[in-house]
Design a protein around this motif. Structure first.
Motif, short mmCIF file in Angstrom:
data_model
loop_
_atom_site.label_atom_id
_atom_site.label_comp_id
_atom_site.label_asym_id
_atom_site.label_seq_id
_atom_site.Cartn_x
_atom_site.Cartn_y
_atom_site.Cartn_z
N LEU A 92 27.91 -2.74 -140.84
CA LEU A 92 29.36 -2.55 -140.93
C LEU A 92 29.82 -1.36 -140.12
CD1 LEU A 92 30.01 -3.35 -144.70
CD2 LEU A 92 30.65 -4.73 -142.71
N ALA A 93 29.06 -0.29 -140.15
CA ALA A 93 29.41 0.90 -139.37
C ALA A 93 29.38 0.59 -137.88
CB ALA A 93 28.46 2.04 -139.69
N MET A 94 28.40 -0.21 -137.45
CA MET A 94 28.31 -0.58 -136.05
C MET A 94 29.50 -1.45 -135.63
SD MET A 94 24.75 -1.72 -134.38
CE MET A 94 25.12 -3.42 -134.10
N ILE A 95 29.88 -2.40 -136.48
CA ILE A 95 31.03 -3.25 -136.18
C ILE A 95 32.30 -2.42 -136.09
CG2 ILE A 95 32.52 -5.07 -137.13
CD1 ILE A 95 29.89 -6.32 -138.24
N MET A 96 32.45 -1.46 -136.99
CA MET A 96 33.63 -0.60 -136.96
C MET A 96 33.66 0.26 -135.70
SD MET A 96 34.00 0.51 -140.95
CE MET A 96 35.28 1.70 -140.59
N LEU A 97 32.51 0.79 -135.30
CA LEU A 97 32.47 1.60 -134.08
C LEU A 97 32.86 0.78 -132.86
CD1 LEU A 97 29.33 3.90 -134.32
CD2 LEU A 97 31.69 4.58 -133.95
N ILE A 98 32.31 -0.42 -132.74
CA ILE A 98 32.66 -1.28 -131.61
C ILE A 98 34.16 -1.58 -131.63
CG2 ILE A 98 32.32 -3.57 -130.60
CD1 ILE A 98 29.40 -3.37 -131.63
N TYR A 99 34.69 -1.82 -132.81
CA TYR A 99 36.12 -2.07 -132.96
C TYR A 99 36.94 -0.87 -132.46
CZ TYR A 99 40.55 -2.97 -135.38
OH TYR A 99 41.86 -3.16 -135.69
N PHE A 100 36.56 0.34 -132.88
CA PHE A 100 37.29 1.52 -132.46
C PHE A 100 37.11 1.82 -130.97
CE2 PHE A 100 37.08 2.65 -137.07
CZ PHE A 100 38.44 2.52 -137.28
N PHE A 101 35.92 1.55 -130.42
CA PHE A 101 35.73 1.72 -128.97
C PHE A 101 36.71 0.83 -128.23
CE2 PHE A 101 30.88 2.51 -129.54
CZ PHE A 101 31.12 3.81 -129.94
N ASN A 102 36.85 -0.40 -128.68
CA ASN A 102 37.74 -1.35 -127.99
C ASN A 102 39.20 -1.04 -128.20
OD1 ASN A 102 36.17 -3.50 -126.56
ND2 ASN A 102 35.08 -3.38 -128.49
N ILE A 103 39.56 -0.55 -129.38
CA ILE A 103 40.95 -0.12 -129.59
C ILE A 103 41.30 1.01 -128.63
CG2 ILE A 103 42.48 1.12 -131.17
CD1 ILE A 103 41.34 -0.51 -133.43
N TYR A 104 40.42 1.99 -128.55
CA TYR A 104 40.68 3.12 -127.66
C TYR A 104 40.71 2.66 -126.20
CZ TYR A 104 40.74 7.78 -125.81
OH TYR A 104 41.11 8.91 -125.15
N ASN A 105 39.80 1.77 -125.85
CA ASN A 105 39.77 1.25 -124.48
C ASN A 105 41.05 0.49 -124.17
OD1 ASN A 105 38.60 0.76 -121.98
ND2 ASN A 105 37.79 -1.19 -122.65
N PHE A 106 41.57 -0.27 -125.13
CA PHE A 106 42.83 -0.99 -124.94
C PHE A 106 43.98 -0.01 -124.75
CE2 PHE A 106 46.73 -2.60 -126.96
CZ PHE A 106 47.03 -3.62 -126.06
N MET A 107 44.05 1.02 -125.61
CA MET A 107 45.16 1.98 -125.51
C MET A 107 45.04 2.81 -124.24
SD MET A 107 45.97 3.28 -129.37
CE MET A 107 44.57 4.34 -129.42
N ASP A 108 43.82 3.02 -123.76
CA ASP A 108 43.62 3.78 -122.54
C ASP A 108 44.26 3.08 -121.34
OD1 ASP A 108 42.63 5.87 -120.99
OD2 ASP A 108 40.84 4.72 -120.46
N GLY A 109 44.32 1.76 -121.40
CA GLY A 109 44.93 1.00 -120.32
C GLY A 109 46.45 1.00 -120.37
N LEU A 110 47.04 1.39 -121.51
CA LEU A 110 48.49 1.47 -121.65
C LEU A 110 48.93 2.89 -121.32
CD1 LEU A 110 48.90 -0.47 -124.99
CD2 LEU A 110 49.17 -1.35 -122.70
N ASP A 111 49.82 3.06 -120.38
CA ASP A 111 50.23 4.39 -119.96
C ASP A 111 50.86 5.18 -121.10
OD1 ASP A 111 49.33 3.89 -117.44
OD2 ASP A 111 51.25 3.13 -116.74
N GLY A 112 50.34 6.38 -121.31
CA GLY A 112 50.93 7.30 -122.28
C GLY A 112 50.55 7.04 -123.73
N MET A 113 49.70 6.07 -124.02
CA MET A 113 49.37 5.78 -125.41
C MET A 113 48.27 6.68 -125.96
SD MET A 113 51.28 3.52 -126.80
CE MET A 113 50.34 2.93 -128.17
N THR A 114 47.27 7.05 -125.15
CA THR A 114 46.16 7.83 -125.69
C THR A 114 46.30 9.30 -125.41
OG1 THR A 114 44.88 7.39 -123.69
CG2 THR A 114 44.50 5.98 -125.59
#
Length: 103
Positions: A81-103
């Motif tokens: 579960l911890a691994m799934i959550m980490l992958i989820y958060f990596f992808n959330i951050y990666n998604f927001m990183d592509g949006l200007d000004g979000m991260t």
């Protein structure tokens, strides 16, 4: 870089360890794949493989006495579960990183 440094300091403050590869190795993997993605577009499946590797290393380098979910689940379920959550958060951050000004 700031969040890595802050997390590293907090980890050492609360868990009293001298050197922690739990943060260093996955952070380097994520930094390299993220930099490569910025330079040349990388497929999401390829990035996901590296996210999985970084999460696996981060979770399975933790001592067996460290549970993520306060011993609610058996260790193997806790780590999965911890691994799934980490992958989820990596992808959330990666998604927001592509949006200007979000991260």
């Amino acid at each position: 870089l700031f969040s890595f440094t802050f997390g590293y300091i907090l980890y050492h403050k609360f868990f009293n360890t001298q050197i922690s590869y739990t943060f260093i190795i996955p952070a380097i993997i994520l930094a390299v794949i993220s930099f490569a993605d910025d330079v040349k577009s990388i497929s999401p499946a390829f990035r996901l493989v590296f996210h999985f590797i970084a999460a696996y290393i981060a979770v399975f380098l933790l001592p067996d006495s460290r549970f993520s979910f306060f011993e609610i689940f058996p260790l193997y379920v806790d780590r999965t579960l911890a691994m799934i959550m980490l992958i989820y958060f990596f992808n959330i951050y990666n998604f927001m990183d592509g949006l200007d000004g979000m991260t």
